[in-house]
Write a protein that holds these residues in place. Structure first.
Motif, PDB file in Angstrom:
ATOM      1  N   GLN A  39      37.297  42.588  43.560  1.00  0.00           N
ATOM      2  CA  GLN A  39      35.859  42.805  43.411  1.00  0.00           C
ATOM      3  C   GLN A  39      35.554  43.505  42.090  1.00  0.00           C
ATOM      4  OE1 GLN A  39      34.422  44.927  46.818  1.00  0.00           O
ATOM      5  NE2 GLN A  39      34.587  43.166  48.183  1.00  0.00           N
ATOM      6  N   LEU A  40      36.409  44.438  41.698  1.00  0.00           N
ATOM      7  CA  LEU A  40      36.195  45.152  40.440  1.00  0.00           C
ATOM      8  C   LEU A  40      36.297  44.238  39.225  1.00  0.00           C
ATOM      9  CD1 LEU A  40      37.999  48.561  41.004  1.00  0.00           C
ATOM     10  CD2 LEU A  40      35.559  48.159  40.715  1.00  0.00           C
ATOM     11  N   LYS A  41      37.098  43.185  39.334  1.00  0.00           N
ATOM     12  CA  LYS A  41      37.257  42.254  38.220  1.00  0.00           C
ATOM     13  C   LYS A  41      35.935  41.588  37.863  1.00  0.00           C
ATOM     14  CE  LYS A  41      42.133  41.276  38.930  1.00  0.00           C
ATOM     15  NZ  LYS A  41      43.124  40.289  39.348  1.00  0.00           N
ATOM     16  N   GLU A  90      34.186  43.646  35.195  1.00  0.00           N
ATOM     17  CA  GLU A  90      35.008  44.022  34.051  1.00  0.00           C
ATOM     18  C   GLU A  90      34.199  43.872  32.763  1.00  0.00           C
ATOM     19  OE1 GLU A  90      39.031  42.195  32.416  1.00  0.00           O
ATOM     20  OE2 GLU A  90      39.181  42.898  34.488  1.00  0.00           O
ATOM     21  N   LEU A 148      39.599  45.090  46.922  1.00  0.00           N
ATOM     22  CA  LEU A 148      38.762  45.929  46.058  1.00  0.00           C
ATOM     23  C   LEU A 148      39.046  45.680  44.580  1.00  0.00           C
ATOM     24  CD1 LEU A 148      38.766  49.309  48.023  1.00  0.00           C
ATOM     25  CD2 LEU A 148      36.837  47.753  47.708  1.00  0.00           C
ATOM     26  N   ALA A 149      40.305  45.511  44.247  1.00  0.00           N
ATOM     27  CA  ALA A 149      40.661  45.232  42.847  1.00  0.00           C
ATOM     28  C   ALA A 149      40.057  43.907  42.399  1.00  0.00           C
ATOM     29  CB  ALA A 149      42.176  45.210  42.687  1.00  0.00           C
TER      30      ALA A 149
END
Length: 151
Positions: free
Chosen positions: A54-56, A59, A51-52
């Motif tokens: 994917q969040l990048k 950004e 998930l982290a």
């Protein structure tokens, strides 16, 4: 010596620690609050990392600004269509948006209504059974049993 979280059989547990373990799902687990199996912990950690990552990708993007830009784009396209005399297309697009929102709200209301109807039916059946059984001499301690059988 550190305590193990899980043993396959009771015989594997050291005698001085047997009181700390309970049987669950065919295995002996350490009886402690907040403790989870290492495999579940690793699965949770892997999901968090994915998930982290994917969040990048997003950004530096402001979701509110993107929504505002999409709304501005829709308004400009609508204005162009109105200038071109395509009023029917504008009305159709607005109706489509309104209908989608209405369908979503309608679905929620229908689901809630169905759930409440089911609960009401169960309550009515339980009350009718208890009333009839009470007339015939049902003991108060037998009410849970008779309602369970009626269902």
């Amino acid at each position: 010596m550190a305590l193990k979280y899980k043993y396959a059989t009771k015989q594997e547990i050291p005698a001085e620690h047997q009181s700390l373990y309970v049987e669950r799902d065919g295995a002996w687990l350490l009886d402690a609050d907040g403790v989870v199996d290492k495999s579940k912990h690793e699965e949770f950690r892997a999901n968090n990392i994915a998930l982290a990552n994917q969040l990048k990708r997003f950004e530096g993007i402001d979701p509110d600004a993107v929504r505002q830009l999409a709304e501005d784009k829709r308004k400009l396209e609508e204005a162009q269509q109105l200038k071109a005399g395509e009023v029917d297309k504008v009305i159709e697009a607005r109706l489509k948006t309104a209908r989608a929102e209405w369908d979503k709200q309608h679905g929620v209301v229908v689901a809630e209504r169905d759930a409440l109807t089911g609960r009401l039916t169960a309550i009515q059946i339980d009350q009718a059974v208890v009333n009839e059984a009470t007339k015939r001499g049902l003991r108060p301690t037998a009410i849970p049993d008779i309602t369970a059988r009626a269902e």
